[in-house]
Design an enzyme around this catalytic site. Sequence first.
Site, short mmCIF file in Angstrom:
data_model
loop_
_atom_site.label_atom_id
_atom_site.label_comp_id
_atom_site.label_asym_id
_atom_site.label_seq_id
_atom_site.Cartn_x
_atom_site.Cartn_y
_atom_site.Cartn_z
N LYS A 65 1.16 -1.27 -0.07
CA LYS A 65 0.09 -0.25 -0.13
C LYS A 65 0.98 1.18 0.23
O LYS A 65 0.52 2.16 -0.93
CB LYS A 65 -0.77 -0.41 1.64
CG LYS A 65 -1.75 -0.95 1.68
CD LYS A 65 -3.02 -0.58 2.24
CE LYS A 65 -3.95 -1.51 2.33
NZ LYS A 65 -5.38 -1.64 3.11
N GLU B 283 -6.01 13.78 -2.63
CA GLU B 283 -5.03 14.17 -1.29
C GLU B 283 -5.36 13.16 -0.37
O GLU B 283 -4.95 13.37 0.83
CB GLU B 283 -6.13 15.36 -1.53
CG GLU B 283 -5.70 16.85 -2.28
CD GLU B 283 -4.75 17.19 -2.15
OE1 GLU B 283 -3.89 17.17 -1.49
OE2 GLU B 283 -3.23 16.99 -3.68
N GLY C 46 -4.58 -0.43 17.16
CA GLY C 46 -3.85 -0.52 15.76
C GLY C 46 -3.51 0.95 15.46
O GLY C 46 -4.59 2.09 15.59
N ALA C 47 -2.22 0.83 15.00
CA ALA C 47 -1.52 2.22 14.06
C ALA C 47 -1.65 2.15 12.43
O ALA C 47 -0.53 2.67 12.11
CB ALA C 47 -0.80 3.22 14.98
N GLY C 48 -2.43 0.33 12.38
CA GLY C 48 -1.04 0.52 10.26
C GLY C 48 -1.70 0.79 9.79
O GLY C 48 -2.27 2.04 9.96
N ASN D 152 -2.25 1.37 20.65
CA ASN D 152 -1.08 0.36 19.89
C ASN D 152 -0.55 -0.09 20.71
O ASN D 152 0.12 0.39 22.37
CB ASN D 152 -0.25 1.14 18.47
CG ASN D 152 -0.05 0.19 17.83
OD1 ASN D 152 -0.50 -1.00 17.11
ND2 ASN D 152 1.23 0.54 17.13
#
Length: 287
Positions: A73, A85, A133-135, A157
Amino acid sequence: MKEQNYLDHLVGVFGQPVAENPGVVIQDAAFQAMGLERWHFLTLDVDKDQLENAINGLKAFKMRGINCTIPHKIEVMKYLDEISESAKLIGAVNMIVNDNGRLFGENTDGKGFMMSLASNGVDVKGKRVMVFGAGGASRAICVELALAGAGHLTIVNRPEDRALGDSLLEILRKNTKVEADYCDWVGKFPIPADTDIVVNATSVGLYPNVDAIPNFDLDTITKDMFVQDVIPNPTETALIREMRRRGIPCASGAGMLINQAALNIEMWTGMKPDKDVMYRALEEALA
């Protein structure tokens, strides 16, 4: 004389691992219902060091577009001609449109998430949201929540991945007006009583670990809160089953998946798919 045109229109997903990705099920069902018999969705296992070759192949085969999932990604952005944007803010792209060799990147993950909340009657304006989560999924979700006017975001996280949380905080504080902070996830995490929305943006509960539940203190989640999972496989995770058992408003990641897939199809074909057809196909495939 009957027109003879057997040209295939190809879309798909690049990822690794990708074998369990149910995108093909819902996309092909949508194409059939739309009368697009020559459209096909390909599930393609692409090694991390082969992404550039895969993008060249996309162009060579004149594929209309592609989804990108783990681990592509972020890396894929360097091969694109234009990026939306919101995807720039998120720092990740999950879908590409090929317009005669010119590649446009978008991130529909967060948009699909917001559509899932809206379909469940949840308005995020001014709300306090806990995002675990911080992915990649968390980044997309937090950016869209912030742009939609959420009042406060708390990112939770693992301490060993603190850098991911700090990076996300920097994006939010620099580019949006939302108030945001970070907490280390240590042990069973209690949900603050003033929380409005709880989001599981981790992979906990994803197939084949279908009995796993994120390490929340479930007894601190109340009926005044809304719990949103991002996991689509299974269509109802152990977390969502438990929330339903307790009478807590909630939604699975299946809605998010269907919504983002529908957005992808619309961008590729210019036509709106039938989401009910897509959801039924997903339920049948994962039953």
